[in-house]
Design a protein around this motif. Structure first.
Motif, PDB file in Angstrom:
ATOM      1  N   LEU A 181      36.406  32.592  43.322  1.00 50.27           N
ATOM      2  CA  LEU A 181      35.975  32.798  41.935  1.00 50.27           C
ATOM      3  C   LEU A 181      37.163  32.946  40.995  1.00 50.27           C
ATOM      4  N   THR A 182      38.185  33.685  41.415  1.00 49.64           N
ATOM      5  CA  THR A 182      39.320  33.949  40.526  1.00 49.64           C
ATOM      6  C   THR A 182      40.011  32.659  40.132  1.00 49.64           C
ATOM      7  N   GLN A 183      40.317  31.821  41.112  1.00 53.64           N
ATOM      8  CA  GLN A 183      41.034  30.578  40.802  1.00 53.64           C
ATOM      9  C   GLN A 183      40.175  29.643  39.970  1.00 53.64           C
ATOM     10  N   LEU A 184      38.859  29.622  40.243  1.00 49.91           N
ATOM     11  CA  LEU A 184      37.991  28.742  39.475  1.00 49.91           C
ATOM     12  C   LEU A 184      37.913  29.190  38.012  1.00 49.91           C
ATOM     13  N   LEU A 185      37.875  30.504  37.780  1.00 48.04           N
ATOM     14  CA  LEU A 185      37.824  31.000  36.402  1.00 48.04           C
ATOM     15  C   LEU A 185      39.121  30.724  35.655  1.00 48.04           C
ATOM     16  N   ARG A 186      40.256  30.682  36.388  1.00 49.21           N
ATOM     17  CA  ARG A 186      41.532  30.389  35.726  1.00 49.21           C
ATOM     18  C   ARG A 186      41.550  28.985  35.123  1.00 49.21           C
ATOM     19  N   GLN A 187      40.791  28.097  35.728  1.00 42.47           N
ATOM     20  CA  GLN A 187      40.765  26.740  35.186  1.00 42.47           C
ATOM     21  C   GLN A 187      40.127  26.702  33.796  1.00 42.47           C
ATOM     22  N   TYR A 188      39.274  27.675  33.507  1.00 42.97           N
ATOM     23  CA  TYR A 188      38.557  27.692  32.227  1.00 42.97           C
ATOM     24  C   TYR A 188      39.209  28.633  31.221  1.00 42.97           C
ATOM     25  N   ILE A 189      39.768  29.740  31.684  1.00 44.05           N
ATOM     26  CA  ILE A 189      40.393  30.715  30.773  1.00 44.05           C
ATOM     27  C   ILE A 189      41.791  31.004  31.301  1.00 44.05           C
ATOM     28  N   PRO A 190      42.784  30.272  30.839  1.00 40.29           N
ATOM     29  CA  PRO A 190      44.150  30.528  31.300  1.00 40.29           C
ATOM     30  C   PRO A 190      44.684  31.826  30.699  1.00 40.29           C
ATOM     31  N   GLY A 191      45.688  32.389  31.328  1.00 38.93           N
ATOM     32  CA  GLY A 191      46.324  33.608  30.830  1.00 38.93           C
ATOM     33  C   GLY A 191      46.449  34.637  31.940  1.00 38.93           C
ATOM     34  N   GLU A 192      47.092  35.755  31.604  1.00 41.20           N
ATOM     35  CA  GLU A 192      47.327  36.809  32.595  1.00 41.20           C
ATOM     36  C   GLU A 192      46.705  38.145  32.196  1.00 41.20           C
ATOM     37  N   THR A 193      46.085  38.220  31.026  1.00 41.38           N
ATOM     38  CA  THR A 193      45.467  39.476  30.615  1.00 41.38           C
ATOM     39  C   THR A 193      44.218  39.734  31.455  1.00 41.38           C
ATOM     40  N   PRO A 194      43.804  40.991  31.595  1.00 34.54           N
ATOM     41  CA  PRO A 194      42.612  41.288  32.390  1.00 34.54           C
ATOM     42  C   PRO A 194      41.374  40.573  31.843  1.00 34.54           C
ATOM     43  N   LEU A 195      40.490  40.207  32.748  1.00 38.33           N
ATOM     44  CA  LEU A 195      39.265  39.500  32.407  1.00 38.33           C
ATOM     45  C   LEU A 195      38.087  40.343  32.900  1.00 38.33           C
ATOM     46  N   LEU A 196      37.090  40.548  32.014  1.00 43.26           N
ATOM     47  CA  LEU A 196      35.903  41.310  32.374  1.00 43.26           C
ATOM     48  C   LEU A 196      34.711  40.371  32.468  1.00 43.26           C
ATOM     49  N   VAL A 197      34.021  40.408  33.594  1.00 40.94           N
ATOM     50  CA  VAL A 197      32.800  39.627  33.810  1.00 40.94           C
ATOM     51  C   VAL A 197      31.625  40.594  33.815  1.00 40.94           C
ATOM     52  N   CYS A 198      30.731  40.451  32.850  1.00 41.22           N
ATOM     53  CA  CYS A 198      29.544  41.307  32.730  1.00 41.22           C
ATOM     54  C   CYS A 198      28.305  40.489  33.074  1.00 41.22           C
ATOM     55  N   VAL A 199      27.601  40.886  34.099  1.00 41.19           N
ATOM     56  CA  VAL A 199      26.380  40.192  34.511  1.00 41.19           C
ATOM     57  C   VAL A 199      25.249  41.207  34.498  1.00 41.19           C
ATOM     58  N   ASP A 200      24.316  41.022  33.582  1.00 44.50           N
ATOM     59  CA  ASP A 200      23.153  41.896  33.496  1.00 44.50           C
ATOM     60  C   ASP A 200      22.044  41.353  34.388  1.00 44.50           C
ATOM     61  N   ASP A 201      21.289  42.279  35.007  1.00 40.26           N
ATOM     62  CA  ASP A 201      20.173  41.906  35.890  1.00 40.26           C
ATOM     63  C   ASP A 201      20.618  40.902  36.947  1.00 40.26           C
ATOM     64  N   VAL A 202      21.666  41.251  37.676  1.00 41.94           N
ATOM     65  CA  VAL A 202      22.205  40.324  38.677  1.00 41.94           C
ATOM     66  C   VAL A 202      21.195  40.089  39.789  1.00 41.94           C
ATOM     67  N   HIS A 203      20.205  40.976  39.950  1.00 39.59           N
ATOM     68  CA  HIS A 203      19.196  40.768  40.985  1.00 39.59           C
ATOM     69  C   HIS A 203      18.301  39.568  40.683  1.00 39.59           C
ATOM     70  N   LEU A 204      18.301  39.099  39.414  1.00 38.77           N
ATOM     71  CA  LEU A 204      17.500  37.929  39.050  1.00 38.77           C
ATOM     72  C   LEU A 204      18.250  36.617  39.301  1.00 38.77           C
TER      73      LEU A 204
ATOM     74  N   ALA B 145      29.042  38.672  45.051  1.00 37.88           N
ATOM     75  CA  ALA B 145      29.273  39.878  45.843  1.00 37.88           C
ATOM     76  C   ALA B 145      30.477  39.717  46.756  1.00 37.88           C
ATOM     77  N   SER B 146      30.670  38.526  47.300  1.00 38.33           N
ATOM     78  CA  SER B 146      31.837  38.279  48.153  1.00 38.33           C
ATOM     79  C   SER B 146      33.126  38.400  47.358  1.00 38.33           C
ATOM     80  N   ALA B 147      33.127  37.864  46.132  1.00 35.30           N
ATOM     81  CA  ALA B 147      34.321  37.988  45.292  1.00 35.30           C
ATOM     82  C   ALA B 147      34.589  39.447  44.935  1.00 35.30           C
ATOM     83  N   ALA B 148      33.535  40.217  44.733  1.00 41.24           N
ATOM     84  CA  ALA B 148      33.722  41.629  44.416  1.00 41.24           C
ATOM     85  C   ALA B 148      34.224  42.406  45.621  1.00 41.24           C
ATOM     86  N   ARG B 149      33.780  42.015  46.814  1.00 38.14           N
ATOM     87  CA  ARG B 149      34.141  42.761  48.014  1.00 38.14           C
ATOM     88  C   ARG B 149      35.527  42.377  48.527  1.00 38.14           C
ATOM     89  N   HIS B 150      36.034  41.183  48.175  1.00 39.28           N
ATOM     90  CA  HIS B 150      37.330  40.724  48.683  1.00 39.28           C
ATOM     91  C   HIS B 150      38.205  40.254  47.515  1.00 39.28           C
TER      92      HIS B 150
END
Length: 951
Positions: A106-129, A139-144
């Motif tokens: 996930l990290t490398q894929l997101l870099r392709q869209y938003i370049p830079g080194e500042t922290p990035l926040l991903v907010c996902v509401d109702d992730v159970h849906l 969940a795998s990206a969050a755990r590793h």
């Protein structure tokens, strides 16, 4: 209706979000999962966090359709990244999303869209849906996370409460949102509806919403300004439609048979909503009787709407249960109750059987109402909650207005006894316009006065209770006497000596009520004496023979004591104590505990109140338990058992909040403030005293006010601020209007004498000592003789008479159990000896005081004693680093006091030196340290001793 514009409460949740921010600032990734029921505000908290994030970009993917395809969640995230990063690249097809994430992460894929080194926040509401593959990848990206990421990524996710324990989220940092507390919910309602909400309406809205912000908003939005202001009655049922708007999405997908079976379970809860689940056997029998397969409950269990454990069916929350019940048409609710009545054993569970029949009825039924009243009569093995429900339903089935009002009043009394003050007030409100006989009105006023005694101005409660007694006297002297006794409690809380005497005046002899419809608490009947024990008691009576009515002894003794004749009051009050050895009525035991305090028998007061607590718990009297805990904590405070007093006051505070008794909560806060003035520092004292005064002052609770101010003054003394202590205690202890509580002010007088002497008001201290001597001679306080000798020593002229007085005080302390007061006497004696230039003797006394303070858990007082010991040369301060090391011990003490903001006069009082000596030392301190102002000295001391600039 205004819309809320901020987050209410949520201190813990916001702190967890701030911790995630801290991880991102330190170039580390992190994850936080927020879980909560619908309506608790997890989406609002997520949105607020996204708006407040300033460390870098924020990605908030749009909600997915109802039935997402595989990887639609990840595509929505990458679409948000594409839009947020300003790139024109469209999100890849689903198969490439999955392949790209499996290959690059996930990290490398997101870099392709938003370049830079500042922290990035991903907010996902109702992730159970989200779809399953997207949830798993997220969940795998969050755990590793990457061990050393080029760009730290924070994942802030929210999910429904019942989905938080799913395996894919296992191990992630989780914060569960709970209901709002009363303060936060009140603030939300104020922002929603303004300040013109009637207090009773506000109380009912808060009760119905149970801390759920969305439910509270839905309830407030459906009411008109006149209804909110209390000018028109509220619509009934109040929650109709509001609960379904919030929780309907959880229930709508369930199959119709499942929802029918859930309605049976919810209906089974109605007779006793506070019970831990419904009995599964009658629910499943009723389901079979109605043609439902018990397996229809399985989808509800899979959706975590209900849980079936053993023989109980429990809803995920009471709001879910109420949504199921109120969301069904009234005809279906009646049918559910009829089924439950048909399968309930009418002999074994008579009241429950009758309640279901009553809830299935469509109109008045006098015979059924009479049967309900008989089944709810005192003496039957039924909880106060079920009795209240039975009598309330009997009122609905009764056409005669007087009888209906009588049933509602009795139902309100049982609701009050069960600790449900809001329900009791709601039932009383239904009797407001009824034209009933004086006896019925008297009982109604008594319940209203009892509720006001727990929450409201106690002056109003006193008048309501006296009015109830006047109306009840001719026909129900038993109830009239109980109303007068509660009026005494109200007058006592208000500190109104004359009102206490007026309420204690002789009334008619009590006679038990003959009307079962109006029955309140079970009548107080003395336990029978077995025949074999009666002969023994006549041969060797362990106690004087008790009179027929212990309340007469209590009233006579208390009235005599309030008249100032404590010796004459001892005999009837001692008989009250003797009876308590064999009593199990918690109300009588509380009065016996009060009698023990009046007599100065503090150990007996602790024992009797502990017995009252056990009796109250065994009988399920939730309304009486907070008051008993208050009396027990106060008795333990008087006994010097501060740790026990704290434990019982904290428990009593929680019980008072559950029972809606803010007046009792104020008293518990005042007791906790006094405990904190021994065990904690000034901040804890101020917090509890402030909470007590916030309620006590507008409600006229002079006893709680006096205790809270006494606690604040004692904290001032501990910090070496006698001037502030005199300012607090002076108005409470001096004669004249505005004085403190008549039963508490004498307990605080030794503190006032100490503060007055230390602040230079010796004449005022002398007058207070003489008044305290009269009190000590009465024997109502076992610690008073020792405190009197200490006060005389403090106020003695500068000669050796104080030496003998301090010695006398210590000898008198040996006969009591007050470790804290003995340690205070030792500390004051040591300070006096040091001023008389007798350092060796001073050290001995101060060491004993230090051990005493440490033994009774008084760290702040122990620190003050250590400072005195250091002044005698017993334990010099370690030489601090920096310029402070050039100061003498006395100069260092003065510098520290000045750094805390003390004036020269206050420093002199604290260190027992003259202001001229302080001025001399302070000039030398300025010269040695090279500072030119008190502000510079304060900064230097703080920087040297605390490792940083002064805040």
């Amino acid at each position: 209706m205004r819309r809320p514009c901020r987050i209410y409460g949520r201190t813990t949740e916001r702190a967890a979000v701030e911790a995630l921010w801290a991880q991102l600032r330190s170039a580390r990734g992190g994850t936080l999962l927020l879980a909560g029921e619908p309506g608790l505000g997890r989406s609002a908290l997520l949105a607020r966090a996204a708006r407040a994030f300033t460390l870098g970009p924020v990605l908030r993917p749009r909600p997915l359709p109802a039935h997402p395809r595989p990887y639609d969640g990840m595509r929505a995230l990458l679409r948000a990244a594409s839009e947020g990063g300003g790139t024109a690249a469209p999100p890849p097809p689903p198969y490439r999303v999955g392949a790209g994430l499996r290959t690059a992460g996930l990290t490398q894929l997101l870099r392709q869209y938003i370049p830079g080194e500042t922290p990035l926040l991903v907010c996902v509401d109702d992730v159970h849906l989200w779809d399953g593959p997207s949830r798993a990848l997220l969940a795998s990206a969050a755990r590793h996370p990457e061990p050393k990421p080029h760009r730290p990524i924070g994942l802030l996710l929210s999910t429904a409460e019942h989905r938080a324990d799913e395996p894919e989220f296992a191990g992630l940092p989780l914060v569960r949102l709970g209901p709002l507390d009363e303060r936060a919910a009140t603030a939300l309602l104020h922002d929603l509806a303004g300040a013109d909400v009637d207090p009773s309406v506000r109380s009912e809205l808060l009760s119905e919403a149970e801390g759920n912000p969305a439910v509270l908003a839905a309830l407030a939005q459906r009411l008109t300004p006149d209804e909110l202001g209390g000018h028109r009655p509220l619509p009934r049922p109040l929650v109709d439609g509001a609960l379904w708007a919030v929780f309907g999405a959880r229930l709508a997908p369930l199959p119709p048979p499942t929802r029918q079976l859930l309605l049976l379970a919810a209906a089974a809860h109605e007779p006793d909503p506070a019970a831990a689940g419904a009995d599964a056997s009658p629910v499943l029998r009723a389901a079979r009787e109605g043609g439902l397969d018990p397996a229809a409950l399985d989808p509800a269990e899979a959706a975590r709407v209900v849980y079936q454990a053993g023989d109980r069916v429990t809803f995920g929350s009471s709001l879910l249960r109420r949504t199921v019940y109120t969301g069904a048409p009234s005809s279906q609710r009646r049918a559910a109750h009829a089924l439950l009545a048909s399968v309930t054993d009418a002999d074994r569970y008579r009241l429950r059987h009758l309640l279901h029949l009553a809830l299935a009825a469509q109109g008045p039924d006098a015979a059924l109402a009479d049967a309900l009243v008989a089944a709810a009569a005192p003496g039957t093995p039924t909880s106060p909650t079920e009795r209240s429900a039975a009598l309330s339903r009997a009122a609905d089935l009764t056409a005669h207005e007087d009888t209906r009002t009588a049933h509602l009043t009795a139902a309100a009394e049982y609701a009050r006894m069960a600790g449900d003050a809001r329900r009791a007030r709601r039932l009383l409100a239904a009797t407001r316009d009824a034209a009933s006989p004086d006896t019925v009105h008297g009982r109604t006023e008594r319940v209203r006065g009892s509720l006001g005694l727990g929450d409201g101005p106690v002056g109003d409660a006193y008048q309501a209770l006296l009015m109830a007694a006047e109306r009840l006297d001719p026909l129900d002297a038993e109830a009239a006497l109980e109303a007068r006794m509660e009026a005494v409690d109200a007058a006592w809380a208000a500190g109104d000596h004359h009102a206490c005497l007026a309420a204690l005046a002789d009334g008619p002899h009590p006679a038990p009520s003959q009307d079962p419809a109006l029955a309140g608490a079970p009548p107080a009947v003395d336990p029978p004496v077995p025949a074999q024990d009666e002969a023994l008691s006549q041969a060797h009576p362990p106690f004087p023979s008790p009179p027929p009515d212990p309340r007469r002894d209590y009233r006579t003794g208390l009235r005599t004591a309030l008249d100032g004749h404590l010796t004459e009051a001892a005999q009837p009050l001692r008989r009250v104590l003797d009876r308590a050895h064999h009593d199990d009525d918690p109300t009588r035991l509380v009065r016996a505990g009060a009698a023990a305090l009046v007599l100065g028998d503090i150990p007996a007061a602790c024992r009797i109140n502990a017995r009252a607590l056990a009796a109250s718990r065994s009988k399920g009297l939730a309304a009486l338990t907070p008051r008993i805990l208050e009396h027990l904590a106060y008795a333990e405070l008087r006994a010097g058992q501060h740790a026990r007093a704290r434990a019982h006051a904290q428990e009593g505070l929680r019980a008072a909040h559950r029972a809606g008794q803010r007046n009792v909560a104020a008293s518990q806060h005042a007791i906790l403030a006094l405990v904190a003035s021994v065990e904690d520092h000034a901040a804890a004292v101020a917090a509890h005293a402030g909470a007590a005064l916030e309620i006590a002052r507008p409600h006229g609770l002079l006893q709680a006010v006096t205790l809270a101010e006494w606690a604040l003054a004692r904290a001032d003394l501990c910090r070496g601020r006698p001037l502030e202590a005199v300012a607090r205690l002076g108005p409470l202890t001096r004669p004249g209007p505005g004085r403190g509580h008549f039963a508490v002010r004498m307990l605080a007088l030794p503190c006032f004498v100490e503060a007055a002497v230390l602040s230079g008001a010796a004449a005022e201290a002398g007058a207070a000592v003489e008044e305290f001597a009269l009190w000590a001679d009465q024997g109502a306080d076992p610690q008073a003789p020792a405190q009197l000798a200490r006060c005389r020593a403090l106020a003695a002229p500068p000669d050796d008479t104080a030496d003998a007085l301090y010695a006398l005080a210590l000898s008198r302390h040996e006969t009591g159990h007050g470790d804290f007061e003995r340690a205070r006497t030792l500390m004051l004696y040591g300070k006096w000896l040091r001023r008389r230039r007798r350092p060796a003797e001073a050290r001995n006394r101060l060491r004993d005081a230090l051990v005493g303070f440490e033994r009774c858990g008084a760290p702040a007082w122990a620190e003050q004693t250590r400072a005195e010991l250091r002044a005698t040369g017993d334990a010099p301060d370690p030489v601090p680093a920096g310029g402070l090391g050039r100061l003498t011990p006395q100069q260092l003490r003065i510098a520290r006091c000045v750094a805390e903001g003390a004036t020269n006069r206050e420093v002199a009082l604290n260190l027992s030196v003259s202001p001229r000596t302080v001025d001399h030392h302070l000039r030398n301190v300025f010269a040695l340290l090279g500072v030119r102002s008190r502000t510079e000295l304060s900064r230097l001391v703080h920087r040297t001793e605390h490792g940083g600039p002064q805040p």
